[in-house]
Structure formats: C-alpha cells, structure tokens
Design a protein around this motif. Structure first.
Motif, PDB file in Angstrom:
ATOM      1  N   GLU A  97       0.827  -1.210   0.000  1.00 49.90           N
ATOM      2  CA  GLU A  97       0.000   0.000   0.000  1.00 49.90           C
ATOM      3  C   GLU A  97       0.861   1.259   0.000  1.00 49.90           C
ATOM      4  OE1 GLU A  97      -0.408  -2.500   2.189  1.00 49.90           O
ATOM      5  OE2 GLU A  97      -2.459  -3.206   2.029  1.00 49.90           O
ATOM      6  N   THR A  98       1.930   1.249   0.780  1.00 49.56           N
ATOM      7  CA  THR A  98       2.805   2.416   0.893  1.00 49.56           C
ATOM      8  C   THR A  98       3.562   2.652  -0.409  1.00 49.56           C
ATOM      9  OG1 THR A  98       2.996   2.004   3.261  1.00 49.56           O
ATOM     10  CG2 THR A  98       4.652   3.434   2.274  1.00 49.56           C
ATOM     11  N   ILE A  99       4.038   1.575  -1.029  1.00 52.77           N
ATOM     12  CA  ILE A  99       4.754   1.690  -2.296  1.00 52.77           C
ATOM     13  C   ILE A  99       3.810   2.210  -3.386  1.00 52.77           C
ATOM     14  CG2 ILE A  99       5.892   0.376  -4.135  1.00 52.77           C
ATOM     15  CD1 ILE A  99       6.945  -1.486  -1.807  1.00 52.77           C
ATOM     16  N   ALA A 100       2.597   1.671  -3.461  1.00 56.63           N
ATOM     17  CA  ALA A 100       1.627   2.109  -4.471  1.00 56.63           C
ATOM     18  C   ALA A 100       1.287   3.583  -4.292  1.00 56.63           C
ATOM     19  CB  ALA A 100       0.364   1.252  -4.397  1.00 56.63           C
ATOM     20  N   GLN A 101       1.103   4.011  -3.062  1.00 54.87           N
ATOM     21  CA  GLN A 101       0.787   5.413  -2.790  1.00 54.87           C
ATOM     22  C   GLN A 101       1.952   6.316  -3.209  1.00 54.87           C
ATOM     23  OE1 GLN A 101      -0.300   6.281   1.263  1.00 54.87           O
ATOM     24  NE2 GLN A 101      -0.193   8.484   0.953  1.00 54.87           N
ATOM     25  N   PHE A 102       3.176   5.919  -2.867  1.00 57.31           N
ATOM     26  CA  PHE A 102       4.357   6.697  -3.252  1.00 57.31           C
ATOM     27  C   PHE A 102       4.445   6.795  -4.778  1.00 57.31           C
ATOM     28  CE2 PHE A 102       8.737   7.405  -4.388  1.00 57.31           C
ATOM     29  CZ  PHE A 102       9.160   8.350  -3.472  1.00 57.31           C
ATOM     30  N   ALA A 103       4.224   5.673  -5.467  1.00 58.87           N
ATOM     31  CA  ALA A 103       4.291   5.657  -6.936  1.00 58.87           C
ATOM     32  C   ALA A 103       3.273   6.622  -7.542  1.00 58.87           C
ATOM     33  CB  ALA A 103       4.065   4.242  -7.456  1.00 58.87           C
ATOM     34  N   ARG A 104       2.066   6.646  -6.992  1.00 58.70           N
ATOM     35  CA  ARG A 104       1.040   7.576  -7.488  1.00 58.70           C
ATOM     36  C   ARG A 104       1.446   9.025  -7.241  1.00 58.70           C
ATOM     37  NH1 ARG A 104      -2.416   4.621  -4.331  1.00 58.70           N
ATOM     38  NH2 ARG A 104      -3.056   2.746  -5.385  1.00 58.70           N
ATOM     39  N   GLU A 105       1.892   9.313  -6.024  1.00 60.54           N
ATOM     40  CA  GLU A 105       2.232  10.691  -5.647  1.00 60.54           C
ATOM     41  C   GLU A 105       3.434  11.231  -6.418  1.00 60.54           C
ATOM     42  OE1 GLU A 105       2.798  10.460  -1.417  1.00 60.54           O
ATOM     43  OE2 GLU A 105       0.642  10.343  -1.020  1.00 60.54           O
ATOM     44  N   HIS A 106       4.325  10.357  -6.863  1.00 61.43           N
ATOM     45  CA  HIS A 106       5.536  10.792  -7.555  1.00 61.43           C
ATOM     46  C   HIS A 106       5.498  10.461  -9.049  1.00 61.43           C
ATOM     47  CE1 HIS A 106       6.711  11.008  -3.358  1.00 61.43           C
ATOM     48  NE2 HIS A 106       7.565  11.927  -3.757  1.00 61.43           N
ATOM     49  N   GLN A 121       0.668  -7.889  -5.612  1.00 60.89           N
ATOM     50  CA  GLN A 121      -0.093  -6.984  -4.748  1.00 60.89           C
ATOM     51  C   GLN A 121      -0.107  -5.573  -5.326  1.00 60.89           C
ATOM     52  OE1 GLN A 121       0.771  -7.237  -0.471  1.00 60.89           O
ATOM     53  NE2 GLN A 121       1.794  -9.177  -0.919  1.00 60.89           N
ATOM     54  N   LEU A 122       1.058  -5.126  -5.829  1.00 58.65           N
ATOM     55  CA  LEU A 122       1.131  -3.783  -6.425  1.00 58.65           C
ATOM     56  C   LEU A 122       0.268  -3.686  -7.675  1.00 58.65           C
ATOM     57  CD1 LEU A 122       4.907  -3.009  -5.901  1.00 58.65           C
ATOM     58  CD2 LEU A 122       2.973  -1.773  -4.893  1.00 58.65           C
ATOM     59  N   ARG A 123       0.297  -4.724  -8.502  1.00 58.88           N
ATOM     60  CA  ARG A 123      -0.543  -4.709  -9.716  1.00 58.88           C
ATOM     61  C   ARG A 123      -2.021  -4.580  -9.341  1.00 58.88           C
ATOM     62  NH1 ARG A 123       2.944  -8.670 -10.901  1.00 58.88           N
ATOM     63  NH2 ARG A 123       4.532  -8.096 -12.404  1.00 58.88           N
ATOM     64  N   GLN A 124      -2.423  -5.266  -8.282  1.00 58.70           N
ATOM     65  CA  GLN A 124      -3.809  -5.174  -7.834  1.00 58.70           C
ATOM     66  C   GLN A 124      -4.132  -3.776  -7.324  1.00 58.70           C
ATOM     67  OE1 GLN A 124      -4.583  -8.218  -4.915  1.00 58.70           O
ATOM     68  NE2 GLN A 124      -6.350  -8.919  -6.065  1.00 58.70           N
ATOM     69  N   LEU A 125      -3.235  -3.203  -6.543  1.00 58.33           N
ATOM     70  CA  LEU A 125      -3.480  -1.884  -5.958  1.00 58.33           C
ATOM     71  C   LEU A 125      -3.459  -0.778  -7.009  1.00 58.33           C
ATOM     72  CD1 LEU A 125      -1.346  -2.261  -2.732  1.00 58.33           C
ATOM     73  CD2 LEU A 125      -3.826  -1.943  -2.827  1.00 58.33           C
ATOM     74  N   ILE A 126      -2.566  -0.897  -7.956  1.00 56.72           N
ATOM     75  CA  ILE A 126      -2.473   0.126  -8.997  1.00 56.72           C
ATOM     76  C   ILE A 126      -3.610  -0.072  -9.993  1.00 56.72           C
ATOM     77  CG2 ILE A 126      -1.055   0.940 -10.916  1.00 56.72           C
ATOM     78  CD1 ILE A 126       1.367   0.458  -9.030  1.00 56.72           C
ATOM     79  N   CYS A 164       1.354   3.122 -14.258  1.00 56.84           N
ATOM     80  CA  CYS A 164       2.619   2.629 -13.716  1.00 56.84           C
ATOM     81  C   CYS A 164       2.745   1.127 -13.967  1.00 56.84           C
ATOM     82  CB  CYS A 164       2.687   2.922 -12.221  1.00 56.84           C
ATOM     83  SG  CYS A 164       4.239   2.477 -11.460  1.00 56.84           S
ATOM     84  N   GLU A 165       3.828   0.748 -14.604  1.00 56.40           N
ATOM     85  CA  GLU A 165       4.100  -0.670 -14.855  1.00 56.40           C
ATOM     86  C   GLU A 165       4.829  -1.246 -13.646  1.00 56.40           C
ATOM     87  OE1 GLU A 165       6.997  -3.375 -17.687  1.00 56.40           O
ATOM     88  OE2 GLU A 165       6.635  -1.290 -18.237  1.00 56.40           O
ATOM     89  N   VAL A 166       4.494  -2.480 -13.291  1.00 55.60           N
ATOM     90  CA  VAL A 166       5.187  -3.199 -12.239  1.00 55.60           C
ATOM     91  C   VAL A 166       5.983  -4.321 -12.913  1.00 55.60           C
ATOM     92  CG1 VAL A 166       4.970  -4.585 -10.144  1.00 55.60           C
ATOM     93  CG2 VAL A 166       3.387  -2.682 -10.558  1.00 55.60           C
TER      94      VAL A 166
END
Length: 142
Positions: free
Chosen positions: A91-100, A125-130, A136-138
């Motif tokens: 969740e934290t990584i996905a949020q950071f990726a969106r914000e940046h 997990q990131l693919r699901q969250l994004i 953003c590609e994972v």
C-alpha cells in the motif's frame, strides 16, 4: 523523463537490484527513487518513546538497508533519491508511486514470505493496488 521506483525490502535485494538498475539506467536520464518501507511499531511500544526517537529508529533501520545500494549507484554515477517510508509495504509503495508519478516499479521476482503464505508476491499486490489506472508498470526483474 521516466520516473522509476525501486523498493528495497532487505539487504538481500541489494546485489540484484544494483545489477539491474546499473545495466538499465547507466546511460539514461531517469528519476530514480530508492525506497525502503519500515513496518509501523505497535502502539503499545510507541507510548514509551518520543516521535523523534521513533522517526530516527525508522530512518536508521531503512538506511542500513539502502546504503549498500546507494554506494553502488554513486560509484556507477547514477543519480537517485532515497526515501524511508513507514506503513504496510504494498500500500505504501503504491501510494508513493502515485504521488511521484512513477512510470515503473522494479520489484524482486524471488518468492517472499507473503507469497509463501499464499498472499501473493509484492509485484502481484502492487498490480492489484495500482489496478486499471495503467499509468505505472510493475516489473519483477531482480
């Protein structure tokens, strides 16, 4: 310019991450974020320490993980920014990726604890969250 996020979970990720990042981005201009996500400390413990002490603990713990990669990238002449974040990893990584406005998240492809428990890799997990945002590609590369 491409924005790339490289989350480093523990020291065992450093060698492979360094190899892939250096091979891919040695001759390219890219905004490279190195991120370590520290799990939150329980409220029971946080009642007995100051916010400053807690922040310092997370920063020191995260930098112990990131510093070997920072050294390798500095040696290769690849510029980067490092961040220590606190929260639940995906969740934290996905949020950071969106914000940046990250275009790519490079994650390890080896099996982690969550995957062995049937909860999916950090990449899945990131693919699901994004999700369907598609911005953003994972990529599971190291």
């Amino acid at each position: 310019m491409m924005h790339v996020l490289v989350p480093i979970h523990d020291i065992s990720d450093v060698e492979c991450a360094a190899k892939h990042v250096i091979e891919r981005y040695r001759d390219q201009r890219v905004v490279l974020f190195l991120v370590n996500v520290q799990l939150p400390i329980s409220r029971f413990v946080t009642r007995f320490v100051s916010r400053h002490q807690l922040d310092e603990f997370h920063r020191e713990s995260g930098m112990q993980v990131l510093q070997p990669l920072i050294d390798k990238l500095d040696e290769a002449g690849i510029s980067h920014q490092e961040r220590i974040l606190v929260g639940h990893k995906a969740e934290t990584i996905a949020q950071f990726a969106r914000e940046h406005y990250c275009d790519l998240i490079m994650v390890p492809k080896h099996q982690g604890v969550l995957e062995s428990l049937g909860l999916g890799s950090i990449g899945s997990q990131l693919r699901q969250l994004i999700g369907a945002e598609g911005r953003c590609e994972v990529s599971e590369v190291y």
